[in-house]
Design an enzyme around this catalytic site. Structure first.
Site, PDB file in Angstrom:
ATOM      1  N   PHE A  83      59.135  28.988 -71.367  1.00  0.00           N
ATOM      2  CA  PHE A  83      58.509  29.500 -70.583  1.00  0.00           C
ATOM      3  C   PHE A  83      56.898  29.624 -71.232  1.00  0.00           C
ATOM      4  CE2 PHE A  83      56.699  33.490 -68.990  1.00  0.00           C
ATOM      5  CZ  PHE A  83      57.440  33.380 -67.871  1.00  0.00           C
ATOM      6  N   ASP A 127      51.006  32.641 -65.510  1.00  0.00           N
ATOM      7  CA  ASP A 127      51.147  33.633 -66.233  1.00  0.00           C
ATOM      8  C   ASP A 127      52.513  34.260 -66.657  1.00  0.00           C
ATOM      9  OD1 ASP A 127      51.619  36.532 -64.653  1.00  0.00           O
ATOM     10  OD2 ASP A 127      51.642  34.921 -62.992  1.00  0.00           O
ATOM     11  N   LYS A 167      48.564  33.175 -57.163  1.00  0.00           N
ATOM     12  CA  LYS A 167      47.223  33.018 -58.133  1.00  0.00           C
ATOM     13  C   LYS A 167      47.387  31.740 -58.930  1.00  0.00           C
ATOM     14  CE  LYS A 167      46.670  38.789 -58.247  1.00  0.00           C
ATOM     15  NZ  LYS A 167      47.190  39.452 -59.338  1.00  0.00           N
ATOM     16  N   GLY A 168      48.385  31.316 -59.070  1.00  0.00           N
ATOM     17  CA  GLY A 168      48.507  30.539 -60.459  1.00  0.00           C
ATOM     18  C   GLY A 168      48.322  29.327 -60.355  1.00  0.00           C
ATOM     19  N   LYS A 227      58.619  21.490 -63.476  1.00  0.00           N
ATOM     20  CA  LYS A 227      59.582  22.132 -64.891  1.00  0.00           C
ATOM     21  C   LYS A 227      61.207  21.748 -64.328  1.00  0.00           C
ATOM     22  CE  LYS A 227      59.971  26.134 -67.721  1.00  0.00           C
ATOM     23  NZ  LYS A 227      60.325  27.484 -66.836  1.00  0.00           N
ATOM     24  N   ARG A 241      46.513  33.879 -68.348  1.00  0.00           N
ATOM     25  CA  ARG A 241      46.021  32.877 -66.903  1.00  0.00           C
ATOM     26  C   ARG A 241      45.135  32.102 -67.433  1.00  0.00           C
ATOM     27  NH1 ARG A 241      48.983  33.654 -61.935  1.00  0.00           N
ATOM     28  NH2 ARG A 241      49.556  35.315 -61.586  1.00  0.00           N
ATOM     29  N   GLU A 249      50.757  23.404 -56.463  1.00  0.00           N
ATOM     30  CA  GLU A 249      51.421  24.560 -56.769  1.00  0.00           C
ATOM     31  C   GLU A 249      50.770  24.721 -58.729  1.00  0.00           C
ATOM     32  OE1 GLU A 249      52.296  27.457 -57.420  1.00  0.00           O
ATOM     33  OE2 GLU A 249      54.373  27.515 -57.005  1.00  0.00           O
ATOM     34  N   ASP A 250      50.858  25.475 -59.536  1.00  0.00           N
ATOM     35  CA  ASP A 250      51.010  25.314 -61.215  1.00  0.00           C
ATOM     36  C   ASP A 250      52.619  24.507 -61.850  1.00  0.00           C
ATOM     37  OD1 ASP A 250      52.670  27.520 -60.045  1.00  0.00           O
ATOM     38  OD2 ASP A 250      51.000  29.498 -61.634  1.00  0.00           O
ATOM     39  N   ASP A 283      59.294  25.538 -60.437  1.00  0.00           N
ATOM     40  CA  ASP A 283      60.932  25.922 -61.397  1.00  0.00           C
ATOM     41  C   ASP A 283      61.955  25.226 -60.426  1.00  0.00           C
ATOM     42  OD1 ASP A 283      61.914  27.106 -63.472  1.00  0.00           O
ATOM     43  OD2 ASP A 283      60.409  28.574 -63.633  1.00  0.00           O
TER      44      ASP A 283
END
Length: 176
Positions: free
Chosen positions: A152, A159, A42-43, A131, A165, A99-100, A103
């Site tokens: 974070f 989210d 969803k991100g 990140k 979000r 992608e958001d 990580d």
């Protein structure tokens, strides 16, 4: 995690400028070659929506995947679940995964391997935030909106347990 405050990291204005710059970079690479842009739900949906509107490629197809590895935790489980697959055939096509945040890299490594097995012509990754703090898998972000080493973050699609979000910028969660 209890939230004490949200500290601004990237403002909506900074994001808008960077998304336009990424659009220019991506257009420069692909021109009018057929391209499939795939949003990781969803991100990634807010970044994806803005990014594809910044592209001028008239041969652009859009599709979506949904992966999960975090659940309601703040750490990746390393176990990736494929909740929704693409509907378009990517064989022989240029593919841009959007992608958001990248990580740990486990989810993107999984997705890149899946799409490579389907014989995409090329695979590249765009992420709002690259990140690197907890990077464990070998993943290259080809088009990074921003690089962030730690913190974070939430907002602009990112989210924490399905919250935050819709913040217009990206903020770091400062825990209590």
């Amino acid at each position: 995690m209890r939230v004490k405050e949200l500290k601004s990291v990237f403002t909506p204005e900074q994001i808008a400028v960077r998304v336009r710059e990424l659009g220019v970079e991506i257009d420069g690479l692909y021109g009018q070659e057929p391209l499939v842009a795939i949003c990781v739900l969803k991100g990634g949906v807010i970044f994806f929506s803005d990014l594809v509107r910044a592209l001028h490629n008239q041969n652009l197809e859009l599709d979506f995947v949904r992966l999960s590895s975090y659940g309601k935790s703040s750490a990746s489980s390393k176990h990736v679940i494929f909740n929704k697959d693409v509907e378009v055939d990517i064989r022989g096509k240029h593919v841009l995964i959007v992608e958001d945040v990248v990580d740990s890299g486990h989810s993107m490594r999984f997705l890149l391997d899946q799409f490579a097995a389907r014989q995409a012509r090329s695979l590249r990754l765009a992420a709002l935030v690259d990140k690197r703090e907890r990077r464990q898998a070998d993943v290259k972000v080809d088009f990074a909106g921003f690089v962030l080493n730690k913190g974070f973050i939430v907002g602009y699609g990112l989210d924490y347990a399905e919250r935050y979000r819709t913040l217009p910028g990206v903020c770091e969660i400062i825990p209590e």
